[in-house]
Design an enzyme around this catalytic site. Structure first.
Site, PDB file in Angstrom:
ATOM      1  N   GLU A 262      -1.016  -9.242  -1.112  1.00  0.00           N
ATOM      2  CA  GLU A 262      -2.465  -9.459  -0.973  1.00  0.00           C
ATOM      3  C   GLU A 262      -3.148  -9.436  -2.351  1.00  0.00           C
ATOM      4  OE1 GLU A 262      -2.688  -6.397   2.195  1.00  0.00           O
ATOM      5  OE2 GLU A 262      -3.847  -7.913   3.267  1.00  0.00           O
TER       6      GLU A 262
ATOM      7  N   GLY B 299       0.287  -5.113   0.740  1.00  0.00           N
ATOM      8  CA  GLY B 299      -0.832  -5.079  -0.192  1.00  0.00           C
ATOM      9  C   GLY B 299      -0.489  -5.722  -1.530  1.00  0.00           C
TER      10      GLY B 299
ATOM     11  N   ALA C 126       0.862  -1.185   0.000  1.00  0.00           N
ATOM     12  CA  ALA C 126       0.000   0.000   0.000  1.00  0.00           C
ATOM     13  C   ALA C 126       0.896   1.232   0.000  1.00  0.00           C
ATOM     14  CB  ALA C 126      -0.879  -0.016   1.242  1.00  0.00           C
TER      15      ALA C 126
ATOM     16  N   GLU D 265       3.667  -5.635   7.056  1.00  0.00           N
ATOM     17  CA  GLU D 265       2.854  -4.621   7.741  1.00  0.00           C
ATOM     18  C   GLU D 265       3.152  -4.537   9.233  1.00  0.00           C
ATOM     19  OE1 GLU D 265       1.806  -6.665   5.452  1.00  0.00           O
ATOM     20  OE2 GLU D 265       0.314  -5.717   4.148  1.00  0.00           O
TER      21      GLU D 265
END
Ligand code: CAA
Ligand code: NAI
Length: 684
Positions: free
Chosen positions: A104, A101, A62, A124
């Site tokens: 993910e 992310g 992210a 994270e």
């Protein structure tokens, strides 16, 4: 040019994301991916989709800069759901890093292929978060809890090979042919009747031993102490096992929202950007010509010289190591070899790598062998006269243009530089002990240090895996200078009645690995102490006079048993009481809050003085020093960030309230006072 583009390769839709530098999944990328999935669904000629990153990497996560700002649609979880819901198979084509992310997104894809050098991870937790786009629910479903837990809770990435063995990667493809290989793979799977959907899988989690979570907590308790995110990660993974997917996702979201708005995550995100900001040097052009460093000379093969040398040997750089006499030279080389061999015993180096590193080391007694070095680092005794003599000599021997550096802990680099005809080539490179392990490097910029010299040392630091911070010339630079007021106050506190073990405990409770008196015992109380001249003028003198030298002889402030377990010595407590009475200090009961304030607020104040005097470029650099060199707990963000969270007004108030009891050397920083008065912060 949009950051996400699509093109067709026959019946395969190739979705390319190109968002430099690390393809972070910012709003524009998320929107682009969502659009691309709509295109794939609506175009009947498309039979399969490949998602690939251009530039350095697949998605590195992210966009961290978006955290704490108002959310922009679509969110990452929706994008991942959209990919997973595609009726046409989607293949993630991974190179560089698939992190956070990014992984993910890959888990939302039906298939994953990667080049051999790719790394995959969910880091994270290192930012005080958990994977918030379904990662805690999908990863265990794809590779099982036993493999997913360490990945999510440690945040460390795994290699493509390990990922393939775990079932996270379907195929390893050619290093130089990722895109065509991924397209061929997509075409191959397109004809299959159904495709694996991570969120629907149960094969890897059914039958999970419920004891695995508590076992994991116990085994990692020490490493995880103080941090909130690891426990949240464990709970989220447990939810993947205990709950249906949709409910597990809700649990993940709930835990994520709590973490992302908390102080720990704010601090850990600060640390991430602080480390990167520290590499930027004020007043030096980014494209400045660097000095090539192929051969490094080290002067002194003692505690520091050996460790410093290992950094370069491990990076494949030749090292010439010079000593005064054969015995310390042999000892120093022996220690280096032993360290490498111990690493090899633990399986982290091959015997060939050990020999390879040792072959690059040239031990010698002759300064003349330093002549063709590109950089010489002096690590001889901490004595100005010795350093001056050594630099004068180096200047006549080492080739012009080469960098001459000192590893001094406290001494004035400008005075050392003045002994040479090339002060622009002289710099401080302050490594921390053990120098082959500790990541911090203070780079001390002298008044005349050249820009190219500074930039070269900064780039070299990265090459040898160090986190470098630029400091100015002052007593103790950034780190040791701030240690001084803490030590002064610790000494004062014990004279005024705070038990020394209580002082240590307050810092342990705050999150430091060690308190000041434990540290003194470890370093050796007799460091710099002399039996002949000792006058019993300090607690340290008195302890050394009673042969209490620290951990090395089992007796310091604490008594140590053979397993190094410590108990506070009643004898020392008595010595302190008597010394306090003689020095006219009144003893009283001192609470933990006062101890904490008196140890840490003067450090913040010293940090402010350092900024005021331009001895550090920015407040976050000071945080980087303390986080990486002195064990300041990461989840508080370092001294300056921590002070911001306490409130600078409160820090000043505390200092003023405690002033009557504090060491007379204390001097309030004008910068701290003015920032406090205007409700400001150090880190903006
Ligand atoms: N968001 C925003 N900026 C980022 C970023 C990210 N995720 N990752 C790196 N950057 C920036 C850095 O700040 C740096 O910027 P400057 O040049 O302006 O200083 C630049 O990208 C290059 O980064 P590095 O200097 O670190 O480059 P590197 O090659 O040494 O390392 C890397 C590359 C391994 C990807 C490293 O940058 C890294 O570890 N990044 C963070 C990865 C991460 O934590 N991802 C998870 C994000 S959280 C998440 O994804 C949450 C979620 O699921 C909802
Ligand atoms: P040390 O005493 O272990 O090693 C110094 C070595 O230098 C000795 O082996 C000595 O024989 C050699 N030496 C002395 N004069 C010499 C000369 N003229 N030519 C060649 N070799 C010579 O000392 P240590 O601990 O390694 O410290 C070295 C420097 O590093 C000091 O300036 C110290 O302040 C600094 N430093 C030390 C740290 C530590 O934790 N020990 C941490 C950071 C910096």
């Amino acid at each position: 040019m949009p950051v996400v583009t699509t093109h067709k390769d026959g019946d395969v839709l190739v979705v390319v994301s190109d968002n430099p530098p690390v393809n972070a999944l910012g709003a524009a990328v998320r929107q682009g991916l969502a659009e691309a999935m709509k295109t794939a669904a609506s175009d009947d000629s498309v039979k399969a989709v490949v998602i690939v990153g251009h530039g350095r990497t697949f998605f590195a996560g992210a966009d961290i800069t978006e955290f704490g700002k108002p959310p922009v649609e679509p969110g990452l979880p929706e994008v991942v759901d959209l990919i997973e819901a595609s009726a046409k198979p989607v293949v993630a084509a991974i190179h560089g890093t698939a992190l956070g992310g990014g992984l993910e997104v890959a888990l939302g894809c039906h298939y994953r292929v990667a080049v051999p050098s790719a790394k995959l991870g969910l880091p994270e937790v290192k930012l005080g978060l958990l994977p918030g786009a379904g990662g805690t629910q999908r990863l265990p479903r794809v590779i099982g809890v036993e493999a997913a837990l360490p990945m999510i809770v440690s945040g460390d990435p795994i290699s493509a090979k390990t990922a393939e063995a775990a079932g996270l990667i379907d195929r390893i493809v050619g290093e130089g042919s990722l895109e065509p290989d991924a397209i061929a793979f997509a075409r191959e799977v397109a004809s299959r009747s159904d495709h694996p959907v991570s969120s629907k899988r149960t094969d890897k989690i059914s039958g999970t031993d419920p004891g695995v979570f508590d076992r994991f907590r116990q085994e990692n308790a020490r490493r995880l102490k103080g941090f909130e995110a690891p426990e949240a990660c464990i709970q989220a993974v447990k939810a993947a096992v205990d709950l249906p997917f949709a409910e597990g996702l809700n649990k993940e979201r709930e835990l994520f929202m709590k973490l992302v708005s908390g102080t720990q995550s704010a601090a850990l995100r600060h640390n991430f950007f602080a480390e990167r900001a520290a590499t930027k040097i004020d007043g030096i052009a980014a494209d400045i010509q660097l000095i090539p460093i192929k051969k490094v000379g080290i002067l002194g093969a003692g505690t520091m010289g050996g460790g410093i040398g290992m950094n370069f040997l491990s990076a494949g750089i030749e090292v010439v190591m010079v000593e005064r006499e054969q015995a310390p030279l042999d000892r120093g080389v022996g220690v280096i070899r032993k360290n490498y061999e111990n690493t090899a015993k633990r399986g982290r180096l091959t015997p060939d790598q050990v020999e390879g590193a040792m072959a690059k080391l040239k031990p010698t007694l002759s300064y003349d062998d330093l002549a063709d070095c590109d950089l010489v680092i002096e690590a001889v005794f901490e004595n100005m006269d010795v350093k001056k003599e050594v630099f004068g000599r180096l200047d006549t021997i080492v080739k012009p243009g080469a960098i001459l550096a000192s590893n001094t802990s406290y001494l004035n680099i400008d005075q050392i530089a003045a002994m040479t005809r090339r002060p622009e080539s002289v710099i401080g490179l302050h490594f921390f002990s053990p120098a082959n392990v500790m990541r911090l490097l203070e780079i001390v910029r002298g008044a005349r240090t050249g820009g190219a010299v500074l930039a070269t040392c900064m780039a070299l630091a990265k090459k040898i895996g160090k986190i470098a911070v630029v400091a100015g010339v002052c007593d103790g630079f950034i780190g040791n200078r701030m240690l001084t007021p803490r030590q002064r106050e610790a000494n004062k506190l014990i004279l005024q009645g705070a038990p020394f073990d209580r002082v240590d405990q307050v810092l342990l409770d705050f999150g430091f690995p060690m308190g000041p008196f434990q540290m003194a015992d470890l370093a050796g109380l007799d460091l710099g102490w002399n039996k002949e001249t000792s006058k019993g003028a300090s607690i340290r003198d008195l302890l050394c006079e009673r042969d209490r030298r620290g951990q090395k002889n089992g007796r310091g402030f604490y008594d140590y048993d053979e397993k190094r377990n410590r108990t506070p010595s009643p004898e020392v407590q008595q010595i302190i009481r008597e010394f306090a009475a003689e020095s006219g200090e009144d003893q009283r009961e001192i609470g933990d809050q006062e101890i904490l304030e008196r140890l840490l607020y003067p450090m913040v104040n010293e940090g402010a003085l350092i900024l005021e005097e331009h001895m550090a470029q920015r407040a976050s650099d000071i945080d980087v020093v303390w986080l990486n060199g002195y064990g300041w707990p990461a989840w508080t963000g370092g001294p300056m960030f921590w002070a911001d969270t306490v409130g600078l007004g409160k820090v000043v108030e505390g200092l003023e309230k405690n002033a009557p009891h504090m060491d007379k050397a204390f001097r309030m920083s004008a910068l701290l006072k003015s920032k406090a008065a205007e409700g400001g912060r150090f880190n903006t």
